[in-house]
Design an enzyme around this catalytic site. Structure first.
Site, PDB file in Angstrom:
ATOM      1  CG  HIS A  21      -0.121  -0.007   2.517  1.00  0.00           C
ATOM      2  ND1 HIS A  21       0.487   1.103   3.047  1.00  0.00           N
ATOM      3  CD2 HIS A  21       0.162  -1.022   3.359  1.00  0.00           C
ATOM      4  CE1 HIS A  21       1.112   0.791   4.157  1.00  0.00           C
ATOM      5  NE2 HIS A  21       0.932  -0.500   4.375  1.00  0.00           N
ATOM      6  N   GLY A  24       1.277   5.241   4.754  1.00  0.00           N
ATOM      7  CA  GLY A  24       0.249   5.557   5.729  1.00  0.00           C
ATOM      8  C   GLY A  24       0.748   6.590   6.728  1.00  0.00           C
ATOM      9  CG  ASN A  48       3.816   3.356   6.379  1.00  0.00           C
ATOM     10  OD1 ASN A  48       2.784   3.255   5.743  1.00  0.00           O
ATOM     11  ND2 ASN A  48       4.415   2.296   6.916  1.00  0.00           N
ATOM     12  NE  ARG A  88      -1.071  -0.163   6.904  1.00  0.00           N
ATOM     13  CZ  ARG A  88      -1.484  -0.787   7.993  1.00  0.00           C
ATOM     14  NH1 ARG A  88      -2.645  -0.442   8.550  1.00  0.00           N
ATOM     15  NH2 ARG A  88      -0.752  -1.760   8.532  1.00  0.00           N
ATOM     16  CD  GLU A 131       2.804  -5.312   7.624  1.00  0.00           C
ATOM     17  OE1 GLU A 131       3.046  -6.515   7.394  1.00  0.00           O
ATOM     18  OE2 GLU A 131       3.430  -4.372   7.087  1.00  0.00           O
ATOM     19  NE  ARG A 132       6.511 -10.053  12.234  1.00  0.00           N
ATOM     20  CZ  ARG A 132       7.826  -9.914  12.426  1.00  0.00           C
ATOM     21  NH1 ARG A 132       8.565  -9.328  11.508  1.00  0.00           N
ATOM     22  NH2 ARG A 132       8.369 -10.367  13.542  1.00  0.00           N
ATOM     23  CG  HIS A 168      -0.549  -4.738   4.606  1.00  0.00           C
ATOM     24  ND1 HIS A 168      -0.836  -3.504   5.141  1.00  0.00           N
ATOM     25  CD2 HIS A 168      -1.746  -5.349   4.377  1.00  0.00           C
ATOM     26  CE1 HIS A 168      -2.158  -3.361   5.233  1.00  0.00           C
ATOM     27  NE2 HIS A 168      -2.724  -4.472   4.784  1.00  0.00           N
ATOM     28  N   GLY A 169       3.671  -4.747   3.336  1.00  0.00           N
ATOM     29  CA  GLY A 169       5.058  -5.135   3.144  1.00  0.00           C
ATOM     30  C   GLY A 169       5.333  -6.570   3.521  1.00  0.00           C
TER      31      GLY A 169
END
Length: 259
Positions: A11, A14, A17, A62, A89-90, A188-189
């Protein structure tokens, strides 16, 4: 020759971030820069001739907002979107909300890298004393998950992310790809890193060095068995992408926090 093309996307930036905080399952909208990243991503994909038949996202705003903006920029707003918590996300457990740079000052850069990037190490679990516990676990978006609320994770390593993601990948996404649907996963990452590890056979040690910047599409060309025919490719200006990767990696450096 590739039979299928899959596009993964972390994404856009955010709010947390920008503040260099562990966001994880706390719901955040995109920052103004994140909105621009998503729109620019959609414009790039349109220029490159991409079209999608279905988009998969997490149930975090996000991720969903990024998908909306990408499709808007592509003129493909009508493309259906399917959402699952399994692409979230994790879960960073007790680290949620903490500033990465401050954590590096207090615990060392190597420990923060282990928490952020390693495959098998879980951060300390979240509990009811955490300021964001009830915000997460009282959120009604989790009422319709395919597991009970009290079975949702309280912390995760990347290994656990992959384990909860794989059933959704194999049962829901893979059949769409094999039907010939052109798929975008806006996630997500860490959910994207986990899937890349699975598909490309990246080792437990090497995955710690894989960094995905926000708003940059990742192309995977796959054969008929969904095996990559070459390494994944980050699409766009390569100089700008390398600068964005360095920015993400520097988030875990021990520098004075500005927030």
């Amino acid at each position: 020759m590739s039979k299928y093309a899959l596009v993964l996307l972390r994404h856009g930036e955010g709010a947390w971030n920008k503040e260099n905080r562990f966001c994880s399952w706390v719901d955040q909208k995109l920052s103004s820069d994140g909105v621009k990243e998503a729109l620019d991503c959609g414009k790039l994909l349109k220029e490159l001739g991409y079209e999608f038949d279905i988009v998969f996202t997490s149930i975090l705003s996000r991720s969903i907002q990024t998908a909306w903006l990408v499709l808007e920029a592509m003129g493909q707003e009508w493309v259906p979107i399917e959402k699952s918590w399994r692409l979230n996300e994790r879960h960073y457990g007790a680290l949620i909300g903490l500033n990465r740079a401050e954590m590096a000052l207090n615990h060392g850069e190597e420990q923060v890298k282990i928490w952020r990037r390693s495959y098998g190490v879980m951060p300390p679990p979240i509990d009811e004393s955490h300021p964001y516990f009830f915000e997460i676990y009282n959120d009604r978006r989790y009422n319709t998950c395919d597991i009970a609320k009290d079975e949702l994770p309280r912390t995760e390593s990347l290994k656990e992310v992959l384990e909860r993601l794989l059933p959704y990948w194999e049962d829901i996404i893979v059949p769409k790809i094999k039907e010939g649907r052109r798929v975008l996963i806006s996630a997500h990452g860490n959910s994207s890193r986990a899937l890349l590890k699975h598909l490309e056979g990246i080792s437990d040690e090497e995955i710690a060095n894989l960094t995905l910047p926000t708003g940059v599409p990742v192309l995977l060309e796959l054969d008929e068995n969904l095996h990559p025919i070459k390494p994944h490719e980050l699409l766009g200006d390569q100089g700008a992408i390398q600068a964005a990767i360095k920015k993400v990696e520097d988030q875990g450096k021990a520098v004075a926090s500005k927030t």
